[in-house]
Scaffold this motif. Structure first.
Motif, PDB file in Angstrom:
ATOM      1  N   SER A   1     -39.193 -56.001  28.767  1.00 41.50           N
ATOM      2  CA  SER A   1     -39.163 -55.063  29.890  1.00 41.50           C
ATOM      3  C   SER A   1     -40.562 -54.550  30.150  1.00 41.50           C
ATOM      4  CB  SER A   1     -38.206 -53.910  29.593  1.00 41.50           C
ATOM      5  OG  SER A   1     -38.598 -53.251  28.414  1.00 41.50           O
ATOM      6  N   ARG A   2     -40.720 -53.931  31.280  1.00 47.31           N
ATOM      7  CA  ARG A   2     -41.997 -53.366  31.699  1.00 47.31           C
ATOM      8  C   ARG A   2     -41.866 -51.853  31.752  1.00 47.31           C
ATOM      9  NH1 ARG A   2     -40.982 -57.930  33.196  1.00 47.31           N
ATOM     10  NH2 ARG A   2     -42.352 -59.493  33.999  1.00 47.31           N
ATOM     11  N   ARG A   3     -43.004 -51.215  31.870  1.00 46.18           N
ATOM     12  CA  ARG A   3     -42.948 -49.765  32.056  1.00 46.18           C
ATOM     13  C   ARG A   3     -42.247 -49.470  33.364  1.00 46.18           C
ATOM     14  NH1 ARG A   3     -48.925 -47.662  31.200  1.00 46.18           N
ATOM     15  NH2 ARG A   3     -48.984 -48.633  33.216  1.00 46.18           N
ATOM     16  N   GLY A   4     -41.440 -48.469  33.354  1.00 43.76           N
ATOM     17  CA  GLY A   4     -40.706 -48.105  34.555  1.00 43.76           C
ATOM     18  C   GLY A   4     -41.074 -46.722  35.022  1.00 43.76           C
ATOM     19  N   ALA A   5     -40.127 -46.036  35.572  1.00 43.13           N
ATOM     20  CA  ALA A   5     -40.339 -44.693  36.094  1.00 43.13           C
ATOM     21  C   ALA A   5     -40.549 -43.712  34.944  1.00 43.13           C
ATOM     22  CB  ALA A   5     -39.137 -44.274  36.933  1.00 43.13           C
ATOM     23  N   LYS A   6     -41.481 -42.796  35.154  1.00 43.27           N
ATOM     24  CA  LYS A   6     -41.752 -41.769  34.153  1.00 43.27           C
ATOM     25  C   LYS A   6     -41.116 -40.453  34.584  1.00 43.27           C
ATOM     26  CE  LYS A   6     -46.172 -43.135  32.182  1.00 43.27           C
ATOM     27  NZ  LYS A   6     -47.545 -42.691  31.927  1.00 43.27           N
ATOM     28  N   SER A   7     -40.711 -39.705  33.603  1.00 39.63           N
ATOM     29  CA  SER A   7     -40.221 -38.364  33.902  1.00 39.63           C
ATOM     30  C   SER A   7     -41.420 -37.418  33.978  1.00 39.63           C
ATOM     31  CB  SER A   7     -39.235 -37.911  32.826  1.00 39.63           C
ATOM     32  OG  SER A   7     -39.889 -37.838  31.573  1.00 39.63           O
ATOM     33  N   LYS A   8     -41.183 -36.181  34.363  1.00 40.40           N
ATOM     34  CA  LYS A   8     -42.272 -35.214  34.496  1.00 40.40           C
ATOM     35  C   LYS A   8     -42.949 -34.916  33.170  1.00 40.40           C
ATOM     36  CE  LYS A   8     -40.574 -33.022  38.649  1.00 40.40           C
ATOM     37  NZ  LYS A   8     -40.133 -31.798  39.294  1.00 40.40           N
ATOM     38  N   ASP A   9     -42.217 -35.050  32.081  1.00 45.76           N
ATOM     39  CA  ASP A   9     -42.817 -34.772  30.772  1.00 45.76           C
ATOM     40  C   ASP A   9     -43.566 -35.979  30.201  1.00 45.76           C
ATOM     41  OD1 ASP A   9     -40.687 -36.344  30.169  1.00 45.76           O
ATOM     42  OD2 ASP A   9     -39.706 -34.921  28.824  1.00 45.76           O
ATOM     43  N   GLY A  10     -43.622 -37.085  30.958  1.00 52.60           N
ATOM     44  CA  GLY A  10     -44.413 -38.237  30.562  1.00 52.60           C
ATOM     45  C   GLY A  10     -43.676 -39.288  29.761  1.00 52.60           C
ATOM     46  N   LEU A  11     -42.402 -39.110  29.548  1.00 52.88           N
ATOM     47  CA  LEU A  11     -41.620 -40.102  28.814  1.00 52.88           C
ATOM     48  C   LEU A  11     -41.142 -41.192  29.760  1.00 52.88           C
ATOM     49  CD1 LEU A  11     -39.437 -37.695  26.666  1.00 52.88           C
ATOM     50  CD2 LEU A  11     -41.487 -38.932  25.948  1.00 52.88           C
ATOM     51  N   TYR A  12     -40.998 -42.379  29.230  1.00 53.86           N
ATOM     52  CA  TYR A  12     -40.452 -43.461  30.039  1.00 53.86           C
ATOM     53  C   TYR A  12     -38.946 -43.296  30.117  1.00 53.86           C
ATOM     54  CZ  TYR A  12     -44.979 -45.658  29.725  1.00 53.86           C
ATOM     55  OH  TYR A  12     -46.308 -45.917  29.819  1.00 53.86           O
ATOM     56  N   VAL A  13     -38.436 -43.165  31.312  1.00 55.55           N
ATOM     57  CA  VAL A  13     -37.019 -42.955  31.498  1.00 55.55           C
ATOM     58  C   VAL A  13     -36.298 -44.290  31.690  1.00 55.55           C
ATOM     59  CG1 VAL A  13     -35.291 -41.886  32.982  1.00 55.55           C
ATOM     60  CG2 VAL A  13     -37.427 -40.703  32.510  1.00 55.55           C
ATOM     61  N   HIS A  14     -36.883 -45.152  32.440  1.00 56.95           N
ATOM     62  CA  HIS A  14     -36.247 -46.427  32.751  1.00 56.95           C
ATOM     63  C   HIS A  14     -37.230 -47.549  32.491  1.00 56.95           C
ATOM     64  CE1 HIS A  14     -33.850 -49.424  34.806  1.00 56.95           C
ATOM     65  NE2 HIS A  14     -34.918 -49.760  35.490  1.00 56.95           N
ATOM     66  N   LYS A  15     -36.782 -48.564  31.776  1.00 59.42           N
ATOM     67  CA  LYS A  15     -37.601 -49.755  31.574  1.00 59.42           C
ATOM     68  C   LYS A  15     -37.081 -50.839  32.497  1.00 59.42           C
ATOM     69  CE  LYS A  15     -39.359 -48.856  27.106  1.00 59.42           C
ATOM     70  NZ  LYS A  15     -40.103 -49.474  26.058  1.00 59.42           N
ATOM     71  N   TYR A  16     -37.983 -51.457  33.206  1.00 62.60           N
ATOM     72  CA  TYR A  16     -37.687 -52.485  34.198  1.00 62.60           C
ATOM     73  C   TYR A  16     -37.624 -53.816  33.478  1.00 62.60           C
ATOM     74  CZ  TYR A  16     -38.151 -54.305  39.002  1.00 62.60           C
ATOM     75  OH  TYR A  16     -37.932 -54.885  40.222  1.00 62.60           O
ATOM     76  N   THR A  17     -36.435 -54.398  33.328  1.00 63.48           N
ATOM     77  CA  THR A  17     -36.283 -55.642  32.562  1.00 63.48           C
ATOM     78  C   THR A  17     -36.699 -56.847  33.395  1.00 63.48           C
ATOM     79  OG1 THR A  17     -34.006 -56.017  33.256  1.00 63.48           O
ATOM     80  CG2 THR A  17     -34.342 -54.648  31.287  1.00 63.48           C
ATOM     81  N   ASP A  18     -36.904 -57.959  32.693  1.00 58.77           N
ATOM     82  CA  ASP A  18     -37.256 -59.205  33.371  1.00 58.77           C
ATOM     83  C   ASP A  18     -36.158 -59.617  34.346  1.00 58.77           C
ATOM     84  OD1 ASP A  18     -39.608 -59.341  31.941  1.00 58.77           O
ATOM     85  OD2 ASP A  18     -38.807 -60.698  30.416  1.00 58.77           O
ATOM     86  N   LEU A  19     -34.907 -59.448  33.943  1.00 59.24           N
ATOM     87  CA  LEU A  19     -33.795 -59.815  34.812  1.00 59.24           C
ATOM     88  C   LEU A  19     -33.777 -58.952  36.076  1.00 59.24           C
ATOM     89  CD1 LEU A  19     -31.329 -61.587  35.220  1.00 59.24           C
ATOM     90  CD2 LEU A  19     -29.982 -59.902  33.957  1.00 59.24           C
ATOM     91  N   GLU A  20     -34.043 -57.665  35.934  1.00 63.32           N
ATOM     92  CA  GLU A  20     -34.090 -56.779  37.110  1.00 63.32           C
ATOM     93  C   GLU A  20     -35.216 -57.184  38.058  1.00 63.32           C
ATOM     94  OE1 GLU A  20     -32.447 -52.462  35.676  1.00 63.32           O
ATOM     95  OE2 GLU A  20     -34.433 -53.071  34.957  1.00 63.32           O
ATOM     96  N   LEU A  21     -36.354 -57.566  37.492  1.00 65.95           N
ATOM     97  CA  LEU A  21     -37.478 -58.014  38.316  1.00 65.95           C
ATOM     98  C   LEU A  21     -37.081 -59.221  39.151  1.00 65.95           C
ATOM     99  CD1 LEU A  21     -40.715 -58.006  38.809  1.00 65.95           C
ATOM    100  CD2 LEU A  21     -40.647 -59.889  37.185  1.00 65.95           C
ATOM    101  N   VAL A  22     -36.492 -60.207  38.515  1.00 63.27           N
ATOM    102  CA  VAL A  22     -36.108 -61.438  39.207  1.00 63.27           C
ATOM    103  C   VAL A  22     -35.032 -61.141  40.253  1.00 63.27           C
ATOM    104  CG1 VAL A  22     -35.086 -63.725  38.915  1.00 63.27           C
ATOM    105  CG2 VAL A  22     -36.807 -62.921  37.304  1.00 63.27           C
ATOM    106  N   GLU A  23     -34.032 -60.353  39.898  1.00 65.41           N
ATOM    107  CA  GLU A  23     -32.964 -60.006  40.840  1.00 65.41           C
ATOM    108  C   GLU A  23     -33.517 -59.241  42.047  1.00 65.41           C
ATOM    109  OE1 GLU A  23     -29.701 -60.877  40.763  1.00 65.41           O
ATOM    110  OE2 GLU A  23     -30.004 -62.030  38.930  1.00 65.41           O
TER     111      GLU A  23
END
Length: 155
Positions: free
Chosen positions: A100-122
């Motif tokens: 997966s790749r880095r995804g959206a960050k929350s305001k506190d700087g934590l990664y909330v969502h990781k963008y997977t390879d399958l999501e990228l292709v889809e």
């Protein structure tokens, strides 16, 4: 892209029977027949809003539309195969093995969502179908090749 070309390409994507006929011709390797099919459709169907009555559709426009559709269709088919390959790999080895790749960050700087390879292709499959002005960049093609090699290693 030319406005007429863009509009005619939308007609191809939104008319299932025309799309299926063009797919059949392109699958058999006959781009000329695909152009003829599109020309016949344009001459026999009700004139779309973008085509003024009596306006003749040039062969250049028809060829350009079929070429663009063919390229986009090829990319879509290959991305679909890549998506299926990623799913086969994950079914065999577990979805936790998918990168997966880095995804959206929350305001506190934590990664909330990781963008997977399958999501990228889809997502890219969706862009090809729904956004006529989008096309993959050179770096995205390289990424597709890396993903294909990665998810084909063990099969």
């Amino acid at each position: 892209m030319d406005i007429k070309q863009d509009e005619l390409l939308k007609v191809v994507y939104t008319t299932p029977t025309l799309k299926d006929q063009l797919d059949d011709h392109l699958d058999s390797g006959s781009k000329i027949n695909a152009i003829k099919e599109l020309k016949e459709y344009c001459e026999t169907s009700d004139n779309p809003d973008w085509l003024e009555n009596g306006t003749r559709i040039s062969l250049r426009l028809l060829k350009d539309v079929v070429d663009k559709y063919s390229i986009r269709r090829t990319i879509q088919v290959k991305l679909t195969k890549l998506s299926e390959q990623i799913e086969k790999y994950c079914n065999a080895f577990g979805y936790d093995k998918m990168d997966s790749r880095r995804g959206a960050k929350s305001k506190d700087g934590l990664y909330v969502h990781k963008y997977t390879d399958l999501e990228l292709v889809e997502d890219h499959i969706g862009f090809i179908v729904n956004n006529l002005s989008w096309s993959p960049s050179h770096n995205e093609y390289k990424e597709y090749n890396k993903l294909w090699r990665k998810y084909n290693e063990s099969n």
